[in-house]
Design a protein around this motif. Structure first.
Motif, PDB file in Angstrom:
ATOM      1  N   ASN A 151       0.873  -1.170   0.000  1.00 14.99           N
ATOM      2  CA  ASN A 151       0.000   0.000   0.000  1.00 14.99           C
ATOM      3  C   ASN A 151       0.910   1.218   0.000  1.00 14.99           C
ATOM      4  O   ASN A 151       1.519   1.554   1.017  1.00 14.99           O
ATOM      5  CB  ASN A 151      -0.903  -0.018   1.236  1.00 14.99           C
ATOM      6  CG  ASN A 151      -1.849   1.156   1.277  1.00 14.99           C
ATOM      7  OD1 ASN A 151      -1.548   2.241   0.775  1.00 14.99           O
ATOM      8  ND2 ASN A 151      -2.999   0.953   1.887  1.00 14.99           N
TER       9      ASN A 151
ATOM     10  N   GLU B  13       0.283   4.366  -0.153  1.00 12.79           N
ATOM     11  CA  GLU B  13      -0.144   5.494   0.674  1.00 12.79           C
ATOM     12  C   GLU B  13       0.181   5.255   2.141  1.00 12.79           C
ATOM     13  O   GLU B  13       0.715   6.131   2.818  1.00 12.79           O
ATOM     14  CB  GLU B  13      -1.639   5.753   0.503  1.00 12.79           C
ATOM     15  CG  GLU B  13      -1.993   6.296  -0.867  1.00 12.79           C
ATOM     16  CD  GLU B  13      -3.498   6.500  -1.020  1.00 12.79           C
ATOM     17  OE1 GLU B  13      -4.212   6.595  -0.002  1.00 12.79           O
ATOM     18  OE2 GLU B  13      -3.951   6.566  -2.173  1.00 12.79           O
ATOM     19  N   ALA B  14      -0.154   4.079   2.643  1.00 14.32           N
ATOM     20  CA  ALA B  14       0.093   3.744   4.050  1.00 14.32           C
ATOM     21  C   ALA B  14       1.525   3.283   4.287  1.00 14.32           C
ATOM     22  O   ALA B  14       1.972   3.196   5.426  1.00 14.32           O
ATOM     23  CB  ALA B  14      -0.873   2.659   4.518  1.00 14.32           C
TER      24      ALA B  14
ATOM     25  N   LYS C 199       2.862   0.265   3.778  1.00 18.95           N
ATOM     26  CA  LYS C 199       2.930  -1.018   4.475  1.00 18.95           C
ATOM     27  C   LYS C 199       2.343  -2.111   3.595  1.00 18.95           C
ATOM     28  O   LYS C 199       1.650  -1.835   2.616  1.00 18.95           O
ATOM     29  CB  LYS C 199       2.193  -0.956   5.809  1.00 18.95           C
ATOM     30  CG  LYS C 199       0.699  -0.737   5.695  1.00 18.95           C
ATOM     31  CD  LYS C 199       0.046  -0.689   7.056  1.00 18.95           C
ATOM     32  CE  LYS C 199      -1.465  -0.641   6.912  1.00 18.95           C
ATOM     33  NZ  LYS C 199      -2.138  -0.727   8.182  1.00 18.95           N
TER      34      LYS C 199
ATOM     35  N   GLU D 193      -0.163  -5.238   2.873  1.00 23.51           N
ATOM     36  CA  GLU D 193      -1.530  -5.574   3.254  1.00 23.51           C
ATOM     37  C   GLU D 193      -1.979  -6.814   2.498  1.00 23.51           C
ATOM     38  O   GLU D 193      -1.439  -7.136   1.437  1.00 23.51           O
ATOM     39  CB  GLU D 193      -2.480  -4.420   2.933  1.00 23.51           C
ATOM     40  CG  GLU D 193      -2.185  -3.161   3.715  1.00 23.51           C
ATOM     41  CD  GLU D 193      -3.111  -2.018   3.344  1.00 23.51           C
ATOM     42  OE1 GLU D 193      -3.751  -2.072   2.267  1.00 23.51           O
ATOM     43  OE2 GLU D 193      -3.180  -1.072   4.127  1.00 23.51           O
TER      44      GLU D 193
END
Length: 147
Positions: free
Chosen positions: A123, A125-126, A128, A130
């Motif tokens: 991800n 944006e985050a 990390k 997922e």
């Protein structure tokens, strides 16, 4: 002594605010986001190094010019000193940030390989890994509405 404690608390608060401001400035100029793997880390690192060198060279040209424009020969000499200082500082900072991004990318690569083999996705944006979850029904609901 309450007065000394108050002075120390104010000084700590000032130092924390300065540190936050430095991190914000560094983050806005140089990329310090978590790299996914060695490829992302190298890309981010080289961009940071290039920005640092570019800012340094720009200051090396601009500072003497601005100094000469405002104060003549004396301003030119001061501008050379300021330009050299900014050039050195930004080049060193860009190199350090860039190197750290490359190292972080190398260190994150084994985990990236493991997570990818488990079917997870990155991800961006985050920043990390997922679970790769996709539902056609959920997307249809989102796109077409509850109709």
């Amino acid at each position: 002594d309450p007065e000394t404690a108050l002075v120390q608390a104010e000084q700590l608060e000032r130092e924390q605010a300065e540190m936050a401001m430095m991190q914000a400035v560094l983050g806005s100029v140089f990329s310090v986001r978590k790299p996914r793997d060695v490829v992302a880390g190298t890309s981010s690192g080289l961009k940071s190094m290039t920005k640092g060198i570019g800012m340094g060279l720009a200051a090396l040209v601009a500072q003497p010019y601005l100094g000469a424009k405002s104060s003549g020969a004396k301003g030119f000499v001061k501008g050379m000193g300021a330009g050299l200082a900014v050039c050195t500082a930004s080049t060193v900072t860009g190199t350090l940030v860039g190197t750290s991004q490359i190292v972080r990318g190398v260190l994150n690569t084994p985990r990236a390989i493991i997570q990818k083999s488990r079917g997870q996705v990155w991800n961006a944006e985050a920043r990390k890994w997922e679970v790769d979850w996709y539902s056609l029904a959920e997307e249809a609901e989102r796109v077409l509405g509850g109709g």
